[in-house]
Write a protein that holds these residues in place. Structure first.
Motif, PDB file in Angstrom:
ATOM      1  N   ARG A 131       2.428  36.236 -13.028  1.00 21.02           N
ATOM      2  CA  ARG A 131       3.992  36.735 -12.838  1.00 21.02           C
ATOM      3  C   ARG A 131       4.897  35.387 -12.988  1.00 21.02           C
ATOM      4  N   GLN A 132       4.461  34.529 -12.418  1.00 15.93           N
ATOM      5  CA  GLN A 132       5.397  33.320 -12.496  1.00 15.93           C
ATOM      6  C   GLN A 132       5.130  32.699 -13.693  1.00 15.93           C
ATOM      7  N   ARG A 133       4.024  32.762 -14.401  1.00 16.11           N
ATOM      8  CA  ARG A 133       3.910  31.900 -15.839  1.00 16.11           C
ATOM      9  C   ARG A 133       4.722  32.650 -16.743  1.00 16.11           C
ATOM     10  N   ALA A 134       4.788  34.109 -16.486  1.00 14.65           N
ATOM     11  CA  ALA A 134       5.448  35.046 -17.238  1.00 14.65           C
ATOM     12  C   ALA A 134       7.101  34.652 -17.215  1.00 14.65           C
ATOM     13  N   ALA A 135       7.244  34.627 -15.948  1.00 17.32           N
ATOM     14  CA  ALA A 135       9.081  34.466 -15.848  1.00 17.32           C
ATOM     15  C   ALA A 135       9.235  32.975 -16.482  1.00 17.32           C
ATOM     16  N   LEU A 136       8.629  32.049 -16.225  1.00 17.07           N
ATOM     17  CA  LEU A 136       8.818  30.810 -16.816  1.00 17.07           C
ATOM     18  C   LEU A 136       8.749  30.680 -18.516  1.00 17.07           C
ATOM     19  N   THR A 137       7.814  31.548 -18.930  1.00 24.23           N
ATOM     20  CA  THR A 137       7.532  31.842 -20.334  1.00 24.23           C
ATOM     21  C   THR A 137       8.969  32.468 -20.977  1.00 24.23           C
TER      22      THR A 137
END
Lengths: 184, 138
Positions: A131-137
């Motif tokens: 979810r953190q990777r998704a937000a940064l993306t």
């Protein structure tokens, strides 16, 4: 002649027009694949998610409400839901070796250091909670605002901000720790 | 008034580019952004973001996109969606089946089992016997 808008294509899709779906996919399939791959770091899984996303668009086009959102926001949410579901499946492991991109520039010391930093960052991204990777993306690579990113992930703006902040802090710490670990 | 700590926390969320910060926070942060500590902090974040962009996945090739589109159309053909027409057809078929079942049930209720005599050896034997007995006894 004015091109059909995404929203008018969706109306045709909800009436069963596969040509309209084809047009919509011509416009947005590349975006869907790339978004899924950014989250999953796995090209085969990303292709599967993107295809499934457009099957959902086909099946549920009549549910789309253009007064509430743009098609792209809806597509982002569908892709993101499917990608996060896939990322949570047992056995899914993001790949970070796909990030060793060939560089035609001369291998000066500065270039090598930069390449190593990018490689470390790729490993750090793959290690982040999905979810953190998704937000940064969504924020940095897709260029969405905080509000748009929150809508795509179906979370509040506060939660999205929290994911962004924690993700960036974790990446920064990862790169810093990895660099120190490798430097005598 | 935004303090140093809040500036750093906000930068961790929204990044090095102040134009991407929400307008209210940007207005508060702008006077601080020229401070040496803020310049250094934003530069560090800008490096991280540049590396993040460099670590991005490649855009899919046209071939790959074409395969994904064809694959999607195959999936749709294999899993047709529910349409009003299909639902009506299913309902008619279901109702027809129900009506046939009901009619069959009524016939059973009125006339008993409809098994053909030939399939019931006992009934057949008794019937045959009934027919034969008068002749034998006569």
């Amino acid at each position: 002649m004015q091109a059909d808008t995404d929203e008018s294509l969706l109306k045709r899709i909800s009436a069963g027009d596969q040509r309209a779906l084809r047009l919509l996919m011509d416009r947005h399939m590349a975006r869907a694949i790339r978004l899924a791959e950014r989250v999953l770091r796995d090209s085969a899984a990303a292709d599967d998610v993107a295809q499934e996303a457009f099957v959902r668009v086909w099946k549920h086009a009549s549910r789309f409400d253009e007064d509430r959102a743009q098609f792209t926001t809806w597509l982002y949410r569908i892709v993101m839901n499917l990608a996060l579901d896939r990322a949570r499946r047992p056995g899914h492991a993001p790949l970070d070796d796909a990030l060793d991109v060939a560089d035609s520039a001369p291998d000066g010391e500065e270039t090598l250091v930069r390449r190593e930093r990018v490689r470390l960052l790729g490993s750090g991204l793959a290690a982040l909670p999905e979810r953190q990777r998704a937000a940064l993306t969504l924020f940095h690579l897709e260029g969405l605002t905080g509000r748009e990113g929150a809508a795509a992930m179906n979370v509040s703006e506060k939660s999205f901000e929290s994911l962004l902040g924690r993700g960036r802090a974790a990446l920064k710490a990862w790169v810093s720790a990895s660099t120190k670990g490798r430097t005598p | 008034m935004m303090g140093k700590e809040e500036f750093r926390e906000t930068a961790m969320i929204y990044g090095a580019d102040l134009t991407r910060w929400p307008a209210g926070l940007r207005a508060e942060a702008t006077p601080l952004a020229a401070e040496p500590w803020a310049v250094a902090w934003l530069a560090e974040l800008a490096d991280l973001e540049a590396d993040l962009a460099a670590a991005d996945v490649d855009a899919p090739t046209p071939d790959r996109v074409g395969r994904a589109i064809a694959g999607t159309l195959d999936r749709i053909a294999a899993r047709p969606r529910l349409s009003l027409g299909r639902l009506v057809a299913w309902a008619v078929a279901g109702a027809g089946g129900l009506a046939a079942s009901a009619a069959f049930g009524m016939i059973l209720a009125l006339h008993g089992p409809l098994a053909p005599p030939a399939l019931d050896p006992i009934a057949f034997v008794i019937e045959a016997g009934d027919l034969a007995l008068p002749g034998l006894g006569g």
